[in-house]
Structures are given as C-alpha cells and as structure tokens.
Design a protein around this motif. Structure first.
Motif, PDB file in Angstrom:
ATOM      1  N   ARG A  21       0.882  -0.981   0.061  1.00 37.44           N
ATOM      2  CA  ARG A  21       0.029  -0.063  -0.002  1.00 37.44           C
ATOM      3  C   ARG A  21       0.736   1.277   0.057  1.00 37.44           C
ATOM      4  O   ARG A  21       0.557   2.156  -0.641  1.00 37.44           O
ATOM      5  CB  ARG A  21      -0.950   0.007   1.280  1.00 37.44           C
ATOM      6  CG  ARG A  21      -1.837   0.974   1.156  1.00 37.44           C
ATOM      7  CD  ARG A  21      -2.938   0.998   2.473  1.00 37.44           C
ATOM      8  NE  ARG A  21      -3.555  -0.225   2.677  1.00 37.44           N
ATOM      9  CZ  ARG A  21      -4.010  -0.740   3.826  1.00 37.44           C
ATOM     10  NH1 ARG A  21      -4.324  -0.002   4.671  1.00 37.44           N
ATOM     11  NH2 ARG A  21      -4.647  -1.970   3.902  1.00 37.44           N
ATOM     12  N   ALA A  22       1.844   1.417   0.766  1.00 41.34           N
ATOM     13  CA  ALA A  22       2.880   2.217   0.862  1.00 41.34           C
ATOM     14  C   ALA A  22       3.513   2.720  -0.434  1.00 41.34           C
ATOM     15  O   ALA A  22       3.890   3.939  -0.594  1.00 41.34           O
ATOM     16  CB  ALA A  22       3.681   2.219   1.905  1.00 41.34           C
ATOM     17  N   LEU A  23       3.760   1.560  -1.258  1.00 40.86           N
ATOM     18  CA  LEU A  23       4.501   1.521  -2.494  1.00 40.86           C
ATOM     19  C   LEU A  23       3.684   1.685  -3.503  1.00 40.86           C
ATOM     20  O   LEU A  23       4.402   1.435  -4.833  1.00 40.86           O
ATOM     21  CB  LEU A  23       5.671   0.556  -2.664  1.00 40.86           C
ATOM     22  CG  LEU A  23       6.657   0.824  -1.593  1.00 40.86           C
ATOM     23  CD1 LEU A  23       7.891  -0.529  -1.522  1.00 40.86           C
ATOM     24  CD2 LEU A  23       7.482   1.821  -1.744  1.00 40.86           C
ATOM     25  N   SER A  24       2.297   1.761  -3.500  1.00 40.36           N
ATOM     26  CA  SER A  24       1.713   1.894  -4.548  1.00 40.36           C
ATOM     27  C   SER A  24       1.867   2.853  -5.525  1.00 40.36           C
ATOM     28  O   SER A  24       1.888   4.309  -5.015  1.00 40.36           O
ATOM     29  CB  SER A  24       0.095   1.841  -3.956  1.00 40.36           C
ATOM     30  OG  SER A  24      -0.776   2.195  -5.111  1.00 40.36           O
ATOM     31  N   GLY A  25       2.403   2.600  -6.691  1.00 39.64           N
ATOM     32  CA  GLY A  25       2.392   3.654  -7.719  1.00 39.64           C
ATOM     33  C   GLY A  25       3.984   4.169  -7.508  1.00 39.64           C
ATOM     34  O   GLY A  25       4.401   5.026  -8.015  1.00 39.64           O
ATOM     35  N   ARG A  26       4.832   3.596  -6.549  1.00 40.77           N
ATOM     36  CA  ARG A  26       6.121   3.900  -6.340  1.00 40.77           C
ATOM     37  C   ARG A  26       7.152   2.971  -6.417  1.00 40.77           C
ATOM     38  O   ARG A  26       6.818   1.605  -6.207  1.00 40.77           O
ATOM     39  CB  ARG A  26       6.388   4.256  -4.876  1.00 40.77           C
ATOM     40  CG  ARG A  26       5.444   5.475  -4.393  1.00 40.77           C
ATOM     41  CD  ARG A  26       5.960   6.850  -5.108  1.00 40.77           C
ATOM     42  NE  ARG A  26       5.180   8.116  -4.849  1.00 40.77           N
ATOM     43  CZ  ARG A  26       4.077   8.451  -5.312  1.00 40.77           C
ATOM     44  NH1 ARG A  26       3.763   7.733  -6.355  1.00 40.77           N
ATOM     45  NH2 ARG A  26       3.433   9.567  -4.836  1.00 40.77           N
ATOM     46  N   ASN A  81       5.873  -1.053  -6.569  1.00 46.11           N
ATOM     47  CA  ASN A  81       6.461  -2.152  -5.800  1.00 46.11           C
ATOM     48  C   ASN A  81       7.899  -2.692  -6.627  1.00 46.11           C
ATOM     49  O   ASN A  81       8.390  -3.603  -6.348  1.00 46.11           O
ATOM     50  CB  ASN A  81       5.702  -3.533  -5.313  1.00 46.11           C
ATOM     51  CG  ASN A  81       6.186  -4.096  -4.200  1.00 46.11           C
ATOM     52  OD1 ASN A  81       6.401  -3.574  -3.078  1.00 46.11           O
ATOM     53  ND2 ASN A  81       6.158  -5.498  -4.490  1.00 46.11           N
ATOM     54  N   ALA A  82       8.186  -1.884  -7.568  1.00 44.22           N
ATOM     55  CA  ALA A  82       9.519  -2.345  -8.374  1.00 44.22           C
ATOM     56  C   ALA A  82      10.716  -1.758  -7.458  1.00 44.22           C
ATOM     57  O   ALA A  82      10.728  -0.907  -6.812  1.00 44.22           O
ATOM     58  CB  ALA A  82       9.343  -1.915  -9.925  1.00 44.22           C
ATOM     59  N   LEU A  83      11.785  -2.637  -7.730  1.00 44.35           N
ATOM     60  CA  LEU A  83      12.914  -2.061  -6.900  1.00 44.35           C
ATOM     61  C   LEU A  83      14.269  -2.621  -8.013  1.00 44.35           C
ATOM     62  O   LEU A  83      14.218  -3.659  -8.788  1.00 44.35           O
ATOM     63  CB  LEU A  83      13.065  -3.143  -5.758  1.00 44.35           C
ATOM     64  CG  LEU A  83      14.614  -3.107  -5.090  1.00 44.35           C
ATOM     65  CD1 LEU A  83      14.372  -2.880  -3.492  1.00 44.35           C
ATOM     66  CD2 LEU A  83      15.649  -3.751  -5.316  1.00 44.35           C
ATOM     67  N   VAL A  84      15.059  -1.910  -8.265  1.00 46.47           N
ATOM     68  CA  VAL A  84      16.315  -1.697  -8.814  1.00 46.47           C
ATOM     69  C   VAL A  84      17.410  -1.798  -8.370  1.00 46.47           C
ATOM     70  O   VAL A  84      17.644  -1.038  -7.116  1.00 46.47           O
ATOM     71  CB  VAL A  84      16.173  -0.630 -10.012  1.00 46.47           C
ATOM     72  CG1 VAL A  84      17.535  -0.506 -10.555  1.00 46.47           C
ATOM     73  CG2 VAL A  84      15.039  -0.523 -11.027  1.00 46.47           C
ATOM     74  N   GLY A 227       8.239   7.616  -8.489  1.00 44.67           N
ATOM     75  CA  GLY A 227       6.797   8.015  -8.666  1.00 44.67           C
ATOM     76  C   GLY A 227       6.678   7.985 -10.149  1.00 44.67           C
ATOM     77  O   GLY A 227       7.494   8.093 -11.263  1.00 44.67           O
ATOM     78  N   PRO A 228       5.347   7.919 -10.649  1.00 50.27           N
ATOM     79  CA  PRO A 228       5.025   7.840 -12.125  1.00 50.27           C
ATOM     80  C   PRO A 228       5.496   9.075 -12.992  1.00 50.27           C
ATOM     81  O   PRO A 228       5.733   9.032 -14.014  1.00 50.27           O
ATOM     82  CB  PRO A 228       3.386   7.664 -12.020  1.00 50.27           C
ATOM     83  CG  PRO A 228       3.162   8.180 -10.720  1.00 50.27           C
ATOM     84  CD  PRO A 228       4.313   7.604  -9.929  1.00 50.27           C
ATOM     85  N   GLN A 229       5.601  10.188 -12.182  1.00 53.38           N
ATOM     86  CA  GLN A 229       5.858  11.509 -12.756  1.00 53.38           C
ATOM     87  C   GLN A 229       7.470  11.599 -12.576  1.00 53.38           C
ATOM     88  O   GLN A 229       7.907  12.849 -12.884  1.00 53.38           O
ATOM     89  CB  GLN A 229       5.239  12.643 -12.073  1.00 53.38           C
ATOM     90  CG  GLN A 229       3.787  12.358 -12.530  1.00 53.38           C
ATOM     91  CD  GLN A 229       3.246  12.288 -13.912  1.00 53.38           C
ATOM     92  OE1 GLN A 229       3.916  12.973 -14.674  1.00 53.38           O
ATOM     93  NE2 GLN A 229       2.372  11.340 -14.080  1.00 53.38           N
ATOM     94  N   THR A 230       8.209  10.861 -11.895  1.00 57.90           N
ATOM     95  CA  THR A 230       9.785  11.163 -11.596  1.00 57.90           C
ATOM     96  C   THR A 230      10.770  11.362 -12.972  1.00 57.90           C
ATOM     97  O   THR A 230      10.174  10.629 -13.884  1.00 57.90           O
ATOM     98  CB  THR A 230      10.352  10.164 -10.838  1.00 57.90           C
ATOM     99  OG1 THR A 230       9.725   9.619  -9.890  1.00 57.90           O
ATOM    100  CG2 THR A 230      11.646  10.170 -10.707  1.00 57.90           C
ATOM    101  N   ASP A 231      11.207  12.465 -12.937  1.00 60.18           N
ATOM    102  CA  ASP A 231      12.251  12.685 -14.089  1.00 60.18           C
ATOM    103  C   ASP A 231      13.209  11.978 -13.844  1.00 60.18           C
ATOM    104  O   ASP A 231      14.182  11.766 -12.978  1.00 60.18           O
ATOM    105  CB  ASP A 231      12.511  14.195 -13.929  1.00 60.18           C
ATOM    106  CG  ASP A 231      13.466  14.640 -15.032  1.00 60.18           C
ATOM    107  OD1 ASP A 231      14.050  13.883 -15.907  1.00 60.18           O
ATOM    108  OD2 ASP A 231      14.071  15.756 -14.907  1.00 60.18           O
TER     109      ASP A 231
END
Length: 240
Positions: A21-26, A81-84, A227-231
C-alpha cells in the motif's frame, strides 16, 4: 533498542503486506558500493548482509533492471513495488561476489563504473580515510558482467564532483567515461549516474547537458522513491 525496534517494525510492515500500500505507484532504486568482509566503511556491507538484502528484495519486491524501470516511466506504466539494484564506482568485489549472488537468484543490476579506476591501482581518498586499500575491477571483469547480462553505466572518468568542477570539465568527464566503456565493451552505454550523488554534486547546467546527450538517466543517491512523474534525469536512489 531504537534500531531493534525499527527492525521489528519493518518486519511487521512487510509481513502484513502494508508495504504494498505504501509503495502503490512507487518504485525503489537502491545504490550499493563495496561488498566484502575485510573492512568496515560507510559505503560497504558484508557478504552476509548483502545476501540478506537480496533475499529480502526477492521476497518483497518485483526486482527489475534499471532500463526496464526507465521504459515503464517513459510509457506511463505502473511502477508499484518495483525495485532496481545498482552499484557505483567499480569495486573488484562487485565482480567477485556481488554478481554471482545476483545470478544465483536470477536478479539483474546496473554497475556504474568510474572508468579511470578500472584496471588501475588508484587509491580513493574515501578508502584512505578508512585505512582501506582500494581494489578495482579490470576491463575483463567489466566485460564479464556485460556478457552475463548486467548493465554497465558511466560514472565519470575520475569520480569527479560535477557540482564544483566546472561545466566543460564535467562534460569531458562524462563523455570520457562513456567513450572508455564503449571502447571496452563494443557497445555505447546509455546509463549514467553522477558521483557522490548529493544535492550539491550536480548542477542544473550539467544535468540539462546529460538530458540532451543521448543518455537515459542521471540518478542521485540521497534517498527518495520513484513515482510515475519522476524525471529520469533527477532519479532518486536509496544508498545502502
């Protein structure tokens, strides 16, 4: 006690799935440096710690490559929930230990190398401050990583502080690193991370140059979520 409390709180959060939930969209981009048991330094973790981090990542995240994350951002796709996993500088233990541990788990990573350190006996000042001998990969090691499917990115030639070295020097450092890697691998890198990774270690003028250079990113390493808008040219990474 405070550290133990945070540890158990973290375990509880992940055990209940609240992190999703905390990482939704992140997404999270991590940054490692050295992995070894020979010494303790602010930028190193032990082999046991690194293996534990990888197992934790595997159990709780969708571990993807940096290029895949950049593709998702460009397409406006979900990054929840993706991690690099990334590494900076080019330490020998990245090839000797980190890569085998990653491969064993089917994980990928990006290795950002300071190209003049590779195949050298350069002594980094931050290692000297800790009484540590710097040990770097050779170009054969870097080629091995590339052949194994890991991404190789540029990290300047001399680990220059791009926030203070001047525009022309910064461009020469970045272009030189890209050229060195291209010559060694026969493939031009498209990924770049700036050294030190702090707010003051990159200028807006150099960042704008990177944006127009054909490189795909310019991550920092002072924390934050993606996030989805991150540059992509102001991409946050979490140092570990």
């Amino acid at each position: 006690p405070k550290r133990a409390a945070k540890h158990w709180l973290g375990r509880a959060v992940y055990a209940t799935g609240l992190h999703r939930r905390a990482l939704s969209g992140r997404a999270i981009v991590t940054c490692f440096h050295a992995i070894n048991d020979d010494h303790v330094s602010p930028i190193a973790c032990t082999r046991e710690e690194f293996a534990a981090w990888l197992d934790f990542f595997a159990d709780n995240f969708d571990v993807i490559g940096l290029e895949a994350l950049l593709d998702r951002l460009a397409a406006g796709a979900d990054v929840s929930n993706a991690l690099v996993i990334t590494f900076d500088d080019g330490y020998l233990d990245n090839h000797a230990f980190a890569a085998p541990e990653l491969s064993r788990r089917g994980m990928t990573a990006t290795f950002f190398v300071a190209s003049s350190f590779i195949d050298s006996d350069h002594q980094a000042w931050w290692d000297s401050d800790c009484g540590i001998r710097s040990r770097w990969m050779t170009w054969d090691h870097v080629r091995d990583l590339h052949a194994a499917g890991f991404s190789i990115g540029a990290h300047t030639r001399t680990h220059a502080d791009l926030g203070v070295c001047g525009f022309d020097t910064a461009v020469a450092e970045i272009e030189g690193s890209v050229d060195d890697i291209a010559a060694a691998l026969g493939a031009r890198p498209t990924l770049f991370a700036y050294p030190f990774g702090g707010v003051d270690n990159m200028t807006s003028a150099v960042r704008d140059w990177v944006r127009g250079s054909g490189l795909r990113c310019c991550p920092s390493s002072y924390g934050g979520l993606v996030g989805p808008q991150t540059d992509p040219f102001d991409l946050p990474r979490l140092p570990i």
